[in-house]
Design an enzyme around this catalytic site. Structure first.
Site, PDB file in Angstrom:
ATOM      1  N   SER A 145       0.795  -1.230   0.000  1.00  0.00           N
ATOM      2  CA  SER A 145       0.000   0.000   0.000  1.00  0.00           C
ATOM      3  C   SER A 145       0.827   1.279   0.000  1.00  0.00           C
ATOM      4  CB  SER A 145      -0.942   0.002   1.198  1.00  0.00           C
ATOM      5  OG  SER A 145      -0.191   0.025   2.397  1.00  0.00           O
ATOM      6  N   HIS A 201      -5.977  -4.122  -1.772  1.00  0.00           N
ATOM      7  CA  HIS A 201      -5.735  -2.976  -2.657  1.00  0.00           C
ATOM      8  C   HIS A 201      -5.779  -3.375  -4.133  1.00  0.00           C
ATOM      9  CE1 HIS A 201      -4.980   0.522  -0.174  1.00  0.00           C
ATOM     10  NE2 HIS A 201      -4.314  -0.228   0.679  1.00  0.00           N
ATOM     11  N   LYS A 212     -12.784  -1.028   0.296  1.00  0.00           N
ATOM     12  CA  LYS A 212     -11.984  -0.178  -0.598  1.00  0.00           C
ATOM     13  C   LYS A 212     -12.731  -0.048  -1.935  1.00  0.00           C
ATOM     14  CE  LYS A 212      -7.625  -0.503   1.825  1.00  0.00           C
ATOM     15  NZ  LYS A 212      -7.161  -1.630   2.638  1.00  0.00           N
TER      16      LYS A 212
HETATM   17  C1  LIG Z   1      -7.145  -2.082   4.049  1.00  0.00           C
HETATM   18  C2  LIG Z   1      -6.467  -3.365   4.262  1.00  0.00           C
HETATM   19  C3  LIG Z   1      -6.915  -4.271   5.225  1.00  0.00           C
HETATM   20  C4  LIG Z   1      -8.025  -3.929   6.185  1.00  0.00           C
HETATM   21  O1  LIG Z   1      -9.275  -4.025   5.577  1.00  0.00           O
HETATM   22  P1  LIG Z   1     -10.568  -3.658   6.422  1.00  0.00           P
HETATM   23  O2  LIG Z   1     -11.671  -4.372   5.752  1.00  0.00           O
HETATM   24  O3  LIG Z   1     -10.687  -2.165   6.391  1.00  0.00           O
HETATM   25  O4  LIG Z   1     -10.334  -4.147   7.822  1.00  0.00           O
HETATM   26  C5  LIG Z   1      -6.293  -5.495   5.312  1.00  0.00           C
HETATM   27  N1  LIG Z   1      -5.258  -5.818   4.504  1.00  0.00           N
HETATM   28  C6  LIG Z   1      -4.781  -4.967   3.584  1.00  0.00           C
HETATM   29  C7  LIG Z   1      -3.645  -5.371   2.710  1.00  0.00           C
HETATM   30  C8  LIG Z   1      -5.372  -3.710   3.432  1.00  0.00           C
HETATM   31  O5  LIG Z   1      -4.888  -2.856   2.516  1.00  0.00           O
END
Ligand SMILES: *Cc1c(COP(=O)(O)O)cnc(C)c1O
Length: 396
Positions: free
Chosen positions: A183, A211, A242
């Site tokens: 990320s 992502h 996301k």
């Molecule tokens: C955003 C993210 C998470 C967390 O996801 P949520 O559903 O908001 O808890 C987990 N792993 C990765 C790689 C992320 O980018």
């Protein structure tokens, strides 16, 4: 309590003194490519709203209808009375999209990663994890009793060494764990090479594709599609928070037996409330749009390519790649200060971006992480670049 309070005051002061205190800007609008905060109106270039579905009228309508049809809350975990037909419908849709046999919903991907490792990997097993994996993977691995091995970010030679170490330790099951996309850099994990190595050592492959799901790969199925290993990844976790509408919820998509065992044993699944009906319905609609609409994905690609090209032309150092996460680098000793000043100056010009510095990224590698969306117009992208140029001139 007084002594505790005093100690916490000092701890908070230290966070401020280190420049790490996070202040939350409050939006006065829905999440979108154009937002207002209590201070300013701004073009938003820091949301994970890759496909622009967070305020998509069809997604909102589906969620609204679900309130009438399915009610507000479940007031139950899944196995008692918290499973509606649409929860299973969403799980099957996620499995189908991911190319796995089955899928299981969690309240978040954080919870999915928190629950999956301790169920599948015990003290006899080995977990080999990329050093830059998401915090929830790190925490989830900590909860399992498996032997832990860590390899340098995307470093295949080091991964091989760790696979050898796990084999020499006599591990029963071995799993290689990686984010599909990292990320802070927007780099893809080299999944083809990882699958090859895993195969050579008889290890499983686990990818957190938060992502990527919805927009990476030709049909948006994720990093495994992008890397041509659609049927070679054993366990995929991902988020609905996301690209897929951005509300909340996470999942594990995997072989049927893995999912079945998680339903029996995963603690965040067993002991936490079912995902809300309106979120399930909105996410189903978001997934349907993501599946069928090549157009927003194409717009996202065009926006990303345009932004990356214009920034390079304007003389900014941008980490190479094709992912909509586009890090604009501010190297050197005073990079952190400059990045944060540029971000502030940009907000004053109506463009919302966030600067990241140590300890979130390595020392000397401060950056502004720009995130493109299909909801941005070409004009928005050009305005973002213009704000970068103006802010750089202003900050010097
Ligand atoms: C955003 C993210 C998470 C967390 O996801 P949520 O559903 O908001 O808890 C987990 N792993 C990765 C790689 C992320 O980018």
């Amino acid at each position: 309590m007084y002594a505790v309070k005093q100690a916490l005051v000092e701890e908070l002061e230290q966070i401020r003194a280190d420049g790490l205190y996070k202040v939350e800007r409050e939006l006065t609008t829905p999440q979108s490519s154009h937002v207002s905060t209590t201070q300013a109106e701004a073009l938003n270039f820091c949301a994970n709203n890759y496909l622009g579905l967070a305020d998509h009228p069809d997604v909102v309508a589906a969620a609204r209808e679900a309130l009438d049809r399915w009610g507000f809350g479940m007031a139950s975990v899944r196995f008692i009375c918290g499973t509606q037909t649409q929860h299973r419908e969403l799980e099957r849709a996620i499995a189908d999209f991911s190319g796995t046999e089955e899928a299981i919903l969690f309240s978040s991907c954080f919870d999915a990663n928190g629950g999956v490792f301790e169920v599948l990997f015990t003290a006899e097993d080995a977990i080999i994890s990329d050093e830059l994996n998401h915090a929830s993977i790190i925490d989830g691995i900590r909860l399992s009793k498996a032997r832990r091995f860590r390899y340098r970010n995307r470093d295949l030679a080091d991964l091989r060494r760790q696979l050898e170490a796990a084999r020499d330790a006599g591990a029963r099951r071995t799993v290689v764990v990686t984010d599909g996309v990292f990320s802070m850099d927007g780099y893809y994990a080299p999944l083809e090479e990882i699958c090859d190595l895993a195969e050579e050592f008889g290890a499983m492959v686990f990818v957190d594709d938060s992502h990527a799901v919805g927009f990476v790969g030709e049909h948006g199925r994720g990093t495994h599609e992008h890397c041509g290993v659609l049927d070679r990844v054993d366990i995929i976790t991902g988020t609905l928070g996301k690209a897929l509408g951005g509300a909340s919820g996470g999942y594990v998509a995997a072989h049927a037996e893995i999912v079945d065992l998680l339903r029996q044993r995963a603690r965040p699944y067993l002991f936490s409330n079912a995902v809300a009906p309106s979120v399930v319905a909105g996410s189903l609609k978001a997934l349907e749009i993501a599946r069928e609409a090549a157009e927003p994905r194409e717009r996202l690609r065009t926006n990303t390519a345009l932004f990356r090209r214009l920034m390079a032309q304007a003389g900014f150092e941008v980490l190479e790649g094709t992912h909509p996460i586009t890090p604009v680098m501010f190297p050197g000793d005073d990079g952190a200060r400059r990045a944060s000043q540029v971000a502030d100056a940009m907000l004053a010009r109506g463009v919302y971006v966030i600067a990241f510095s140590y300890p979130v990224v390595p020392k000397g590698k401060a950056r502004i992480r720009v995130q493109l969306s299909a909801a941005h117009s070409e004009e928005d992208v050009r305005a973002c670049v213009a704000a970068f140029v103006a802010a750089r001139d202003e900050v010097g």
